[in-house]
Write a protein that holds these residues in place. Sequence first.
Motif, short mmCIF file in Angstrom:
data_model
loop_
_atom_site.label_atom_id
_atom_site.label_comp_id
_atom_site.label_asym_id
_atom_site.label_seq_id
_atom_site.Cartn_x
_atom_site.Cartn_y
_atom_site.Cartn_z
N LEU A 98 19.11 -4.84 11.67
CA LEU A 98 19.18 -3.56 10.95
C LEU A 98 18.74 -3.74 9.50
N ARG A 99 19.25 -4.78 8.84
CA ARG A 99 18.84 -5.05 7.47
C ARG A 99 17.35 -5.31 7.36
N LEU A 100 16.83 -6.05 8.32
CA LEU A 100 15.42 -6.40 8.29
C LEU A 100 14.54 -5.15 8.40
N ALA A 101 14.85 -4.29 9.37
CA ALA A 101 14.04 -3.10 9.58
C ALA A 101 14.12 -2.15 8.38
N VAL A 102 15.32 -1.82 7.95
CA VAL A 102 15.49 -0.87 6.85
C VAL A 102 14.94 -1.45 5.55
N GLY A 103 15.23 -2.73 5.29
CA GLY A 103 14.77 -3.33 4.04
C GLY A 103 13.27 -3.42 3.95
N VAL A 104 12.60 -3.81 5.03
CA VAL A 104 11.14 -3.93 5.01
C VAL A 104 10.50 -2.56 4.83
N LEU A 105 10.96 -1.56 5.56
CA LEU A 105 10.35 -0.23 5.47
C LEU A 105 10.52 0.38 4.08
N LEU A 106 11.72 0.27 3.51
CA LEU A 106 11.92 0.85 2.19
C LEU A 106 11.23 0.05 1.09
N ALA A 107 11.13 -1.26 1.25
CA ALA A 107 10.36 -2.05 0.29
C ALA A 107 8.88 -1.67 0.33
N GLN A 112 4.25 1.50 -2.04
CA GLN A 112 3.41 2.70 -2.03
C GLN A 112 3.48 3.44 -3.37
N LYS A 113 4.69 3.62 -3.86
CA LYS A 113 4.88 4.41 -5.08
C LYS A 113 4.46 3.65 -6.33
N LEU A 114 4.68 2.35 -6.37
CA LEU A 114 4.38 1.58 -7.58
C LEU A 114 2.91 1.18 -7.67
N PHE A 115 2.31 0.74 -6.56
CA PHE A 115 0.98 0.15 -6.60
C PHE A 115 -0.03 0.87 -5.69
N GLY A 116 0.39 1.91 -5.01
CA GLY A 116 -0.53 2.63 -4.15
C GLY A 116 -0.91 1.89 -2.89
N LEU A 117 -0.14 0.86 -2.51
CA LEU A 117 -0.43 0.11 -1.29
C LEU A 117 -0.03 0.92 -0.06
N PHE A 118 -0.59 0.54 1.10
CA PHE A 118 -0.27 1.16 2.38
C PHE A 118 -0.52 2.68 2.35
N GLY A 119 -1.56 3.06 1.63
CA GLY A 119 -1.92 4.48 1.56
C GLY A 119 -0.99 5.31 0.70
N GLY A 120 -0.27 4.68 -0.23
CA GLY A 120 0.67 5.40 -1.07
C GLY A 120 0.02 6.09 -2.26
N PRO A 121 0.75 6.94 -2.95
CA PRO A 121 0.19 7.70 -4.08
C PRO A 121 0.06 6.91 -5.37
N GLY A 122 0.77 5.80 -5.50
CA GLY A 122 0.78 5.08 -6.76
C GLY A 122 1.65 5.79 -7.79
N ILE A 123 1.73 5.20 -8.98
CA ILE A 123 2.57 5.76 -10.02
C ILE A 123 2.09 7.16 -10.43
N ASP A 124 0.80 7.32 -10.63
CA ASP A 124 0.28 8.61 -11.09
C ASP A 124 0.53 9.70 -10.06
N GLY A 125 0.22 9.42 -8.81
CA GLY A 125 0.44 10.42 -7.77
C GLY A 125 1.91 10.75 -7.58
N PHE A 126 2.76 9.74 -7.65
CA PHE A 126 4.20 9.96 -7.48
C PHE A 126 4.77 10.74 -8.66
N THR A 127 4.24 10.45 -9.87
CA THR A 127 4.69 11.20 -11.05
C THR A 127 4.33 12.67 -10.93
N GLN A 128 3.12 12.96 -10.47
CA GLN A 128 2.71 14.35 -10.30
C GLN A 128 3.58 15.06 -9.27
N THR A 129 3.91 14.38 -8.20
CA THR A 129 4.76 14.97 -7.17
C THR A 129 6.14 15.31 -7.72
#
Length: 270
Positions: A98-107, A112-129
């Motif tokens: 359970l820890r492994l699944a939840v921890g990996v997904l949320l990490a 995604q939010k910090l660096f735009g990896l895995f198709g994420g918005p990155g800091i700029d996109g997340f800030t706009q949202t």
Amino acid sequence: MVTSSKPGDDARTEIIHDVDYPLDVPNATGTGSGTGTTDSATTAFPAAGRTDYSQFSESGGYDTSTPLPFGDQPTTIEPAPRDEISRRGTTDLGLFLLRLAVGVLLAMRGLQKLFGLFGGPGIDGFTQTLTESGFEQARLLAIAGGAVELVAGVLLVVGLATPVAAAGLLGLVGLGIAVRLTGGDPMPLLGETTRGLETSVLYAAALLTLLFAGAGRWSADRRWRWSHRPRFSGVIWLLLAVIAAGVIWYLLNGTNPLTSTSDSPAVTAG
């Protein structure tokens, strides 16, 4: 001072008589030497008691099957349980998965939010949202939210400071649910064509499980009681997560999460 000068007195008798008070030492006939007409030299003392070694084994240990030669019977003290968490079956394996699944997904969501990896918005996109969702200090909140998801997700996988990590992620999930509830369109629990609240609810349930069940033996927290038998720590960290999320929402957004006021997509964990 009384001294002995009788014939036959030896050194022991001489010492015994060299006292300043009458000493009633039994003589050979059993009468006292302090007074009496049949006074004779003291030639015998009461025999010293003999020690019975029959209850000791040849190896040097005491035979516990026989009663002690004095006092009450020996009390057998049962040894303390070796480890209460050693008979947990596959519970620790389940908590680790359970820890492994939840921890990996949320990490990954933090990346995604910090660096735009895995198709994420990155800091700029997340800030706009976040800005579109009505938050003040959106960029600071975006950085903090992404960092909490990344760091707390790694801590969950390792099993280090698990209550703190789970509480932080639970606060983010709560904020995400509040943002969805303030969107222009009603957000169903189960979506048909779009994602509803079920993912966030599942995240919240998993994090609550870790708060109240502990990280398990397969964790860096295994030496702490909260890893296998948490008592009040889960309730305390849950209250702290709710209070922190409520304060952030009230200070930086201020809208009623139960009333839809604007269009806003999902922005945080889940």
